[in-house]
Design an enzyme around this catalytic site. Structure first.
Site, PDB file in Angstrom:
ATOM      1  N   ASP A 187      83.227  26.383  20.505  1.00  0.00           N
ATOM      2  CA  ASP A 187      83.249  25.678  21.778  1.00  0.00           C
ATOM      3  C   ASP A 187      84.597  24.964  21.866  1.00  0.00           C
ATOM      4  OD1 ASP A 187      82.615  24.604  24.240  1.00  0.00           O
ATOM      5  OD2 ASP A 187      80.575  24.066  23.688  1.00  0.00           O
TER       6      ASP A 187
HETATM    7  C1  NOJ Z   1      82.316  23.222  26.784  1.00  0.00           C
HETATM    8  C2  NOJ Z   1      80.909  23.669  26.988  1.00  0.00           C
HETATM    9  O1  NOJ Z   1      80.075  23.128  25.983  1.00  0.00           O
HETATM   10  C3  NOJ Z   1      80.758  25.181  26.974  1.00  0.00           C
HETATM   11  O2  NOJ Z   1      79.431  25.491  27.333  1.00  0.00           O
HETATM   12  C4  NOJ Z   1      81.757  25.826  27.887  1.00  0.00           C
HETATM   13  O3  NOJ Z   1      81.566  27.207  27.920  1.00  0.00           O
HETATM   14  C5  NOJ Z   1      83.142  25.468  27.393  1.00  0.00           C
HETATM   15  N1  NOJ Z   1      83.302  24.030  27.459  1.00  0.00           N
HETATM   16  C6  NOJ Z   1      84.251  26.153  28.164  1.00  0.00           C
HETATM   17  O4  NOJ Z   1      84.415  25.604  29.398  1.00  0.00           O
END
Ligand code: NOJ
Length: 740
Positions: free
Chosen positions: A276
């Site tokens: 993430d």
């Molecule tokens: C953080 C989020 O937790 C995740 O779900 C998302 O895909 C990413 N950012 C990218 O934007």
């Protein structure tokens, strides 16, 4: 290792092998790096999104130091980036273009929790397909969706992104979403790779606190949180994302047992794992890595193949390999997994796939997508309560007071994660109603208060409007900023100003239907809870106003069911229907002294999981089993008759629940095992049939083994997780010679 053969031809495998043989360590680390897209206009959904400006990013791509860009849309910008990667980098490896298309690109569909209320995998598959068509038309190959985290604590803001509290339903709908995104052929230009996330148990953060810690048993991890991933992988997903959170003391991003032993060893996942957003770097703040270099080492060793946004892999991997801290083979394996996925979608043969300007012009925000968004929105609405107030009878209701901060609001129609959508294009409630009413002048709109605060004279105006109306429609709830990432709440109630508005309007005595807007289950209180009708309308997307009008006027019969339980009080959270009995359960009509309950609140839900009314009335009877004995390797058929005993056509979701009476690990008081959506004309009946076999009765027992144990099972067929027709059956053990 890597993507299964059936999705990758032999020549593609050879091509990837050849590339890997020619790549430098820097280029390998580059393929393992995903950075925010600075070439294409986008609304930064994340902090530090613009950290790489366009010039710096271009230089990185030309050096082969980027494998994936994320969260930018638009074909022209994507082509420029792809031209640099293909035409100007040494090996010409195409970029993978990713984005968070969670419930729509330009046509915004209901938020995932809302759509889950349809209890309809087919609908989820169709909307995911439409999203994929738009996302790929806008130059994307991969979406970071669906979120498949089972969410059992409504304080957590990300409840809105998933399919709710139930394991079975989440698995069913997540798999459908994966199929919808990816379509039948990954190589087609409108196929969008799915990324079920966040691996794993992200929804189990303690206290519902976003980014918090998870502490759960191995069995609960496997029984509750992993199955929706398994269902998504079985549906063909080739990418997953490691969760931000830690599980049992180890951050998921550094957890080799989770990302390698369990994900690949136990679950057989064959694609690549993405971190993430800067989650590898965050291992330092977790107190798990010494410094950024150590964080990169831990993440890659754990099985994170692609690092999102931190740039740690390009910064440290070459040196980590040269110093022997990370085996070269580990990097090769990760690169191979990523390149296999690129090959699987045909990117090497055609780096320009999904980058066509004509398609971009013609496939986005189309009438057919909007019609589907309209349909999905009507199917997501749940009629929680109705004391004869709805549907609106235009013969009797001449004057309607639409009151509340969401009455004419367009900024909170879409919900979180719709940053590519144009808010001006959404249909608000007032607009939808005016278009549907026989005379738009029937509607008077009063704001009453803001989402989070009073407005001068607002309540007085609202009360005056209510007093002169035949019906009040009260549009209240959460703003879209109150749910989604980083939006955990301690109390899941209406903001005080809105509660005060509701109380004052309710006191006028004018019949009232509440139109709730929300990204989670809410704890409702008097004023709202006692209203003549309550509709859960979530965040319904582009066509919200039309859909709400259809249901209010009875053009469409409401047929949604709650994918999350509505508690009486916030303090009941985490709260879900499939809880354990405990040694001191409260039994119906029994004493509550020294029983497992809160002193002030009943254990029940105000509106339980699976609940949802319709304008007609359904009854169930004639529950029968083909056999009360379920043999080890056989199946039983469960039958029940559903009748539309009301006056109009409608749909019901028949739900089958079981309880394993006695087991070597305590079992929930109910577990959903099957659903069937049935549409019947007034007076019509249909026999609903379900098949159950031993595997439906399995749980994760000692040694983390899935097992079913012989014995007696309760079975209910009903219209929600409460009540229903009841019977029981017995599972008999394996005959001698057959292993249990
Ligand atoms: C953080 C989020 O937790 C995740 O779900 C998302 O895909 C990413 N950012 C990218 O934007």
């Amino acid at each position: 290792m890597g993507v299964p053969r059936r999705v990758l031809a032999q020549d593609q495998v050879a091509r990837v092998d050849d590339l890997i043989a020619r790549m430098t360590l820097e280029e390998k680390a580059g393929q393992m790096t995903c950075l925010a897209d600075s070439f294409r206009p986008f609304n930064p959904p994340n902090p530090q999104a613009g950290i790489q400006d366009e010039r710096r990013l271009a230089a990185e791509i030309r050096k082969g130091r980027v494998g994936c860009l994320f969260n930018g849309i638009g074909v022209a910008g994507a082509r420029r980036a792809q031209e640099m990667a293909v035409g100007e980098s040494r090996l010409g490896i195409p970029l993978l273009l990713a984005g968070d298309v969670i419930h729509g690109l330009k046509t915004i569909f209901p938020v995932p929790i809302a759509e889950a209320a349809s209890f309809d995998p087919h609908l989820c598959e169709r909307t995911a397909r439409a999203m994929a068509v738009e996302a790929t038309a806008a130059g994307l190959h991969l979406t970071f969706a669906p979120m498949v985290d089972v969410a059992r604590d409504q304080r957590w803001g990300r409840v809105v992104e998933g399919a709710g509290e139930d394991v079975y339903l989440t698995g069913l709908l997540s798999a459908a979403r994966v199929r919808g995104f990816q379509g039948r052929d990954l190589r087609r230009s409108d196929s969008l790779l799915a990324c079920p996330k966040h691996f794993a148990a992200y929804g189990a953060v303690a206290g519902g606190l976003e980014y918090g810690s998870v502490d759960i048993s191995d069995e609960t991890l496997r029984e509750t949180h992993l199955p929706p991933f398994g269902a998504s992988f079985a549906a063909g997903a080739l990418v997953t994302m490691a969760a931000f959170s830690e599980v049992n003391g180890v951050p998921a991003t550094a957890d080799r047992e989770l990302l390698t032993d369990i994900l690949r060893g136990e679950m057989g996942f064959r694609g690549f794992v993405c971190s993430d957003y800067t989650a590898d770097e965050e291992l330092v703040a977790h107190g798990y890595a010494q410094d950024a270099r150590d964080a990169a080492r831990l993440a890659v060793l754990a099985g994170v193949d692609m690092s999102m946004q931190s740039g740690l892999y390009t910064r440290y991997l070459p040196e980590l390999v040269n110093s022997g801290a990370v085996p070269a083979a580990t990097v090769d394996i990760a690169v191979r997994r990523i390149l296999y996925v690129k090959a699987a979608i045909g990117l090497f043969d055609n780096p320009w796939r999904s980058l066509d300007e004509e398609t971009e012009k013609s496939r986005i925000f189309t009438p057919s997508h909007r019609a589907l968004a309209h349909e999905a929105a009507t199917r997501s609405i749940v009629l929680l309560r109705n004391e004869g107030v709805l549907p609106i009878d235009p013969g009797k209701v001449r004057k309607i007071a639409l009151i509340g901060p969401f009455a004419e609001d367009r900024d909170n129609l879409y919900g979180p994660w719709a940053f590519y959508g144009d808010p001006g294009k959404g249909v608000d409630i007032a607009t939808g109603l005016r278009a549907a009413l026989p005379d738009p002048a029937m509607l008077a709109v009063t704001r009453g208060c803001d989402v989070g605060g009073a407005i001068d004279g607002g309540i007085a105006q609202a009360v005056a409007a209510a007093k002169t109306a035949d019906l009040v429609l009260l549009a209240i709830g959460e703003s879209q900023a109150m749910s989604g990432e980083a939006q955990s709440r301690t109390v899941i109630e209406l903001p005080a100003a809105q509660q005060a508005l509701a109380d004052a309007v309710a006191a006028t005595g004018t019949p009232m239907a509440v139109l709730l807007r929300h990204g989670r289950a809410l704890a409702l209180h008097e004023g709202v809870a006692g209203a003549g009708a309550i509709l859960a309308t979530w965040f319904l997307g582009s066509e919200a106003g039309h859909a709400i009008a259809d249901v209010l006027l009875g053009k469409v019969d409401p047929s949604g069911k709650l994918p999350v339980s509505f508690p009486w009080e916030s303090g009941q959270e985490p709260f879900f229907y499939d809880r354990k009995s405990t040694g001191r359960p409260v039994v119906d009509n029994g004493s509550t002294e020294y029983k497992a309950r809160y002193a002030t609140t009943d254990n029940s839900a105000r509106f339980p999981f699976g609940h949802g009314l319709s304008y007609t009335r359904f009854t169930l009877d004639r529950l029968t089993l083909s056999d009360e004995a379920l043999r080890w390797d056989a199946a039983i058929e469960v039958r029940a008759r559903l009748t539309n005993a009301g006056q109009r056509r409608g749909s019901e979701v028949v739900q089958l629940y079981i309880r394993d009476r006695v087991a070597s690990r305590t079992r929930p008081i109910r577990e959903l095992k099957r659903i069937a959506r049935v549409t019947l004309d007034a007076g019509e009946s249909q026999t609903v049939r379900f098949s159950l076999s031993r595997t439906d009765l399995e749980f994760v027992g000692a040694g983390n083994r899935r097992m079913a144990e012989p014995g007696v099972f309760d079975l209910w067929v009903g219209q929600s997780s409460v009540g229903g027709l009841h019977t029981q059956f017995t599972l008999y053990g394996a005959p001698p010679g057959m292993t249990a």
